[in-house]
Structure formats: structure tokens, C-alpha cells
Design a protein around this motif. Structure first.
Motif, PDB file in Angstrom:
ATOM      1  N   LYS A 190      -9.116   2.599  -7.009  1.00 42.00           N
ATOM      2  CA  LYS A 190      -7.791   2.508  -7.618  1.00 42.00           C
ATOM      3  C   LYS A 190      -6.737   3.057  -6.668  1.00 42.00           C
ATOM      4  CE  LYS A 190      -9.130   2.585 -12.491  1.00 42.00           C
ATOM      5  NZ  LYS A 190      -8.954   3.247 -13.804  1.00 42.00           N
ATOM      6  N   SER A 191      -5.664   2.309  -6.514  1.00 43.70           N
ATOM      7  CA  SER A 191      -4.596   2.705  -5.593  1.00 43.70           C
ATOM      8  C   SER A 191      -3.714   3.776  -6.235  1.00 43.70           C
ATOM      9  CB  SER A 191      -3.752   1.488  -5.223  1.00 43.70           C
ATOM     10  OG  SER A 191      -2.771   1.830  -4.281  1.00 43.70           O
ATOM     11  N   ASP A 192      -3.445   4.835  -5.489  1.00 42.54           N
ATOM     12  CA  ASP A 192      -2.592   5.923  -5.974  1.00 42.54           C
ATOM     13  C   ASP A 192      -1.157   5.667  -5.509  1.00 42.54           C
ATOM     14  OD1 ASP A 192      -1.308   8.245  -6.655  1.00 42.54           O
ATOM     15  OD2 ASP A 192      -2.797   9.596  -5.769  1.00 42.54           O
ATOM     16  N   PRO A 193      -0.259   5.361  -6.433  1.00 37.00           N
ATOM     17  CA  PRO A 193       1.134   5.044  -6.055  1.00 37.00           C
ATOM     18  C   PRO A 193       1.887   6.227  -5.452  1.00 37.00           C
ATOM     19  CG  PRO A 193       0.918   5.252  -8.447  1.00 37.00           C
ATOM     20  CD  PRO A 193      -0.465   5.280  -7.891  1.00 37.00           C
ATOM     21  N   THR A 194       1.360   7.435  -5.635  1.00 35.67           N
ATOM     22  CA  THR A 194       2.048   8.619  -5.095  1.00 35.67           C
ATOM     23  C   THR A 194       1.723   8.851  -3.625  1.00 35.67           C
ATOM     24  OG1 THR A 194       0.254  10.134  -5.744  1.00 35.67           O
ATOM     25  CG2 THR A 194       1.990   9.709  -7.362  1.00 35.67           C
ATOM     26  N   GLU A 195       0.661   8.194  -3.127  1.00 37.99           N
ATOM     27  CA  GLU A 195       0.283   8.384  -1.728  1.00 37.99           C
ATOM     28  C   GLU A 195       1.225   7.624  -0.798  1.00 37.99           C
ATOM     29  OE1 GLU A 195      -3.789   7.219  -1.308  1.00 37.99           O
ATOM     30  OE2 GLU A 195      -4.531   9.207  -1.858  1.00 37.99           O
ATOM     31  N   ARG A 198      -0.837   3.418   0.890  1.00 36.95           N
ATOM     32  CA  ARG A 198      -1.667   2.879  -0.183  1.00 36.95           C
ATOM     33  C   ARG A 198      -3.033   2.468   0.338  1.00 36.95           C
ATOM     34  NH1 ARG A 198      -0.199  -1.808  -2.281  1.00 36.95           N
ATOM     35  NH2 ARG A 198      -1.318  -1.433  -4.224  1.00 36.95           N
ATOM     36  N   LYS A 199      -4.056   2.627  -0.506  1.00 34.02           N
ATOM     37  CA  LYS A 199      -5.414   2.249  -0.139  1.00 34.02           C
ATOM     38  C   LYS A 199      -6.092   1.595  -1.338  1.00 34.02           C
ATOM     39  CE  LYS A 199      -6.544   6.498   1.002  1.00 34.02           C
ATOM     40  NZ  LYS A 199      -5.268   7.227   1.075  1.00 34.02           N
ATOM     41  N   GLY A 201      -7.177  -0.875  -4.300  1.00 33.16           N
ATOM     42  CA  GLY A 201      -6.368  -1.649  -5.240  1.00 33.16           C
ATOM     43  C   GLY A 201      -6.829  -3.066  -5.498  1.00 33.16           C
TER      44      GLY A 201
END
Length: 284
Positions: A190-195, A198-199, A201
Motif C-alpha cells: 500500500k502506498s503511503d501518501p505522506t512519504e 511513493r512506493k 500501490g
């Protein structure tokens, strides 16, 4: 100017080695006969330091691939491995020392080593447990980074084109099946939008990924739950591997894996068969 340069005494040493095993033949006849029934000199299953040693001694020797196909195949294959994995293999394990090849039950005699050669061998030593663990950890980190980045690219391509399935290759696993699974998991994370970067997704997109190594091509197929009614993961990978005589290793409706072993005698090489297999996967 290239890796084919060599000192004359190195070639003489290899010739002495070969003639000691087959006294009535020249060096290429000897090596070709020796390698007709095996892939390596120092082991039946994997490359060894013994292979590297003999390969270095032959550097600079012109090998006629038509006349000496087994020797040429071995030399080209070992040259690549020696350059990419001088001390540890693609899994991070130490390249084994190997044994001098035997003919008729008698092992070939070792050539006397000079003082300088002995010093070099002693100073090199075997990689420590810590070195091997660090190499494996660093390798996994590269695999996950590549997989995460590729996941973002796949998600973007699917969103723009409305794709439900995607087939591609990855480099970092280098044919290691476990690492190819790690790459797939990184794509699906799952991609973390706060990073900042992005990785992953792409867990909602069905995928088949391929990774070429020197020993094999690894293949991992993934079908998310919501698409399993439309595509059977096991049938998909079985058909694709079957196109090149591959072997299914694990079967599951969500993720299945398999490999195709390198077979020089049959002209099966990972880089050569990778693109045709990607096409096969896309056309399934």
C-alpha cells in the motif's frame, strides 16, 4: 585493452593442467572432453573458485566454438560469473572453493604456486558471516526499492490506459525466485501518501514479472482477489512456463511462482527467452 589479454605463462599453466589429464591431446581437446558431461570443473552443481582459476589462466586464448563447443560454453559462462560474482553468488553465499577435476577416479594434480600467488590467496580469505549477511541485506534493499518504484509506474500506466493486468521484467532479483517474490510484494504494498517518494500501490492490478539471472529465469504471477474470477493464476503461469519448458514451483490462486533453468545445449538462456515469455503472458 580488454579482458582477453594474458601473460604467456598463464596460458602455459592451463595447458599443463589440461595435458596432465589428457596427455595425448592439446589444451582445448582436453577441456572440451572434460566439460562434455558437466557444466563446471570444480563442482557438478555450481561455479567454483576452481573454475575461476582455470578461466583466468585461459584468458587470451582463442576458443573455436564450433570445434570446442563445451569449452567455449564453459569459458563464456564462467567469465560472466567471475566478473559479476567474484567472491559471493547472487544469493550472498560464498563461491565454493571446488575440487580439481578428476578423470578415471584420479584427481588432477595442482600446479605449484609461486610465493606471490600464495600471498594473494592468503590475503583474500573467505568472506565473513557478517559480510554475507550484509550483502544479502543490501541486495534485498535494492530489490524492494526497484519493486516499489515499478509498482508506482504500473499503477500509473493502468490508471491511464484502463489496464487490468500488466507483465514486465525486473533486474535486481537476478533470477532469484525468493527475491522476485519480494519484488512483487513491494509492488503490491500500500502506498503511503505522506512519504516523499511513493512506493508500491499496484496491489489491485494483476501482474506477471520476470527476472533473468545467469542460472535461471524466475517468474512470479499475481492475481488480486477481485480479478480471480476472470483469470486463474495457476493456469496463467503454467501456460507461460510451459512455452519454454519451465517448472511451476508454487501454486496459489493469488500468487504462483516458477523458473526456467538455463540450458546452453538447448539454447535456453534467461535473457533470450524473457521477452517471448512476456509476450506469451500478455497474450494468454
Amino acid at each position: 585493452s580488454s579482458r582477453f589479454g594474458a601473460f604467456p605463462q598463464e596460458v602455459e599453466s592451463a595447458e599443463a593442467f589440461a595435458l596432465e589429464i589428457y596427455p595425448t591431446t592439446n589444451i582445448m581437446d582436453a577441456l572440451n572432453s572434460l566439460l562434455a558431461g558437466t557444466s563446471y570443473l570444480g563442482s557438478e552443481s555450481s561455479v567454483t573458485l576452481e573454475d575461476y582459476k582455470k578461466c583466468k589462466e585461459l584468458t587470451g586464448t582463442a576458443i573455436d566454438a564450433k570445434k570446442f563447443p563445451h569449452a567455449a560454453r564453459w569459458f563464456n559462462h564462467v567469465s560472466v560469473l567471475m566478473e559479476k560474482y567474484p567472491t559471493v553468488d547472487y544469493r550472498g553465499n560464498a563461491v565454493p572453493k571446488g575440487k580439481a577435476p578428476a578423470v578415471g577416479g584420479a584427481a588432477a594434480k595442482e600446479q605449484p604456486k609461486g610465493k606471490e600467488e600464495k600471498k594473494k590467496e592468503e590475503s583474500k580469505g573467505e568472506p565473513s558471516k557478517e559480510d554475507l549477511e550484509k550483502a544479502a541485506k543490501d541486495k534485498k534493499k535494492k530489490v524492494v526499492k526497484e519493486g516499489g518504484k515499478r509498482g508506482v509506474e504500473i499503477e500509473g500506466a493502468a490508471d491511464m490506459g484502463g489496464l487490468q493486468f500488466f507483465c514486465t521484467s525486473v533486474i535486481e532479483p537476478e533470477g532469484d525466485l525468493e527475491l522476485t517474490v519480494e519484488s512483487m510484494n513491494a509492488m503490491n504494498a500500500k502506498s503511503d501518501p505522506t512519504e516523499e517518494e511513493r512506493k508500491g500501490g499496484s496491489g489491485h492490478i494483476g501482474k506477471m514479472i520476470f527476472s533473468a539471472g545467469t542460472e535461471q529465469l524466475s517468474v512470479v504471477a499475481y492475481v488480486p482477489e477481485e480479478k480471480q474470477a476472470a483469470l486463474n493464476c495457476v493456469d496463467w503461469i503454467t501456460a507461460v512456463l510451459g512455452s519454454q519448458g519451465g517448472e511451476v514451483k508454487t501454486k496459489d490462486k493469488a500468487m504462483s511462482t516458477g523458473i526456467v533453468k538455463t540450458n546452453a545445449d538447448k539454447g535456453v538462456f534467461p535473457l533470450k527467452i524473457r521477452e517471448p515469455m512476456i509476450l506469451e503472458a500478455n497474450n494468454f
